[in-house]
Motif scaffolding. Structure first.
Motif, PDB file in Angstrom:
ATOM      1  N   GLY A 122       0.862   5.587  -3.369  1.00 38.47           N
ATOM      2  CA  GLY A 122       0.207   5.346  -2.094  1.00 38.47           C
ATOM      3  C   GLY A 122      -1.140   4.686  -2.243  1.00 38.47           C
ATOM      4  N   TYR A 124      -5.263   4.978  -1.358  1.00 31.57           N
ATOM      5  CA  TYR A 124      -6.364   5.911  -1.123  1.00 31.57           C
ATOM      6  C   TYR A 124      -7.595   5.105  -0.719  1.00 31.57           C
ATOM      7  N   GLN A 130     -10.274   0.399  -1.207  1.00 33.69           N
ATOM      8  CA  GLN A 130      -8.896   0.864  -1.309  1.00 33.69           C
ATOM      9  C   GLN A 130      -8.488   0.944  -2.772  1.00 33.69           C
ATOM     10  N   ASP A 173      -7.645  10.406   3.887  1.00 34.51           N
ATOM     11  CA  ASP A 173      -7.619   8.946   3.776  1.00 34.51           C
ATOM     12  C   ASP A 173      -6.621   8.437   2.738  1.00 34.51           C
ATOM     13  N   THR A 175      -2.584   7.247   2.236  1.00 40.43           N
ATOM     14  CA  THR A 175      -1.360   6.829   2.912  1.00 40.43           C
ATOM     15  C   THR A 175      -0.257   6.694   1.880  1.00 40.43           C
ATOM     16  N   GLU A 176       0.780   7.509   2.020  1.00 42.27           N
ATOM     17  CA  GLU A 176       1.920   7.381   1.110  1.00 42.27           C
ATOM     18  C   GLU A 176       2.627   6.069   1.381  1.00 42.27           C
ATOM     19  N   CYS A 177       2.950   5.362   0.308  1.00 43.55           N
ATOM     20  CA  CYS A 177       3.710   4.129   0.415  1.00 43.55           C
ATOM     21  C   CYS A 177       4.239   3.775  -0.962  1.00 43.55           C
TER      22      CYS A 177
END
Length: 188
Positions: A122, A124, A130, A173, A175-177
């Motif tokens: 993900g 961070y 980022q 903050d 996001t899994e992806c």
């Protein structure tokens, strides 16, 4: 009176510093060398970091691993990696790496190259920057060559790398992806 005031002031400062430390999950600065600072962990194989990240290693690894952190480059750190190694090989010659867990800074307009065997967990975000979080497994021999005992020690643990759990649900903050979700990730 001075000693009482000084003790009170020191206690107050320590309490305030402790309170600040508890809020780092939601308000980390961008000093990426701090991403791997550990909080109190429940077990030897459960590692909790101030970012909220939690890593659970296989039970069979209990007492058989060592950890290291590499951050670089020195002048302008853009990545930080938590390294888990089999203990006897690491002590023998620094080998024995079982896995790497890395944060890589993403700069707009730049590609990030990873191997197809790596797993993007993900994205961070901290301090307006980022970082992609990647779980990487070694792609080469990681035991002391010519030593059957050290090879067996390494292979006994490396057979269970698929049981490593990386939990990100407590990370603010984050996001899994996957790599497929990030157009700037390229495979080598």
């Amino acid at each position: 009176m001075k000693k009482v005031f000084l003790c009170f002031a020191v206690t107050l400062i320590l309490l305030l510093c402790g309170a600040c430390g508890k809020t780092l999950k939601g308000n980390m600065d961008t000093d990426i060398s701090r991403f791997w600072e550990e909080e109190t962990s429940d077990t030897e194989n459960t590692l909790k970091f101030i970012t909220g990240l939690e890593v659970i290693l296989p039970d069979s690894w209990n007492g058989k691993t060592v950890y290291d952190v590499e951050t670089g480059p020195e002048n302008a750190p853009a990545s930080t990696t938590f390294i888990v190694s089999e203990k006897t090989n690491a002590e023998a010659d620094g080998s024995g790496v079982l896995c790497y867990l890395s944060f890589y800074l993403h700069e707009a307009g730049e590609e990030q190259y990873i191997f197809e065997t790596d797993k993007v967990l993900g994205l961070y975000e901290q301090g307006g920057k980022q970082y992609v979080l990647v779980l990487e497994l070694p792609r080469e021999m990681m035991y002391v060559e010519g030593n059957a005992e050290l090879r067996a020690n390494y292979e006994a643990l490396s057979a269970y790398t698929d049981l490593i759990q990386v939990k990100t649900d407590e990370m603010s903050d984050f996001t899994e992806c996957s790599a497929d979700d990030l157009e700037w990730i390229e495979f080598l």
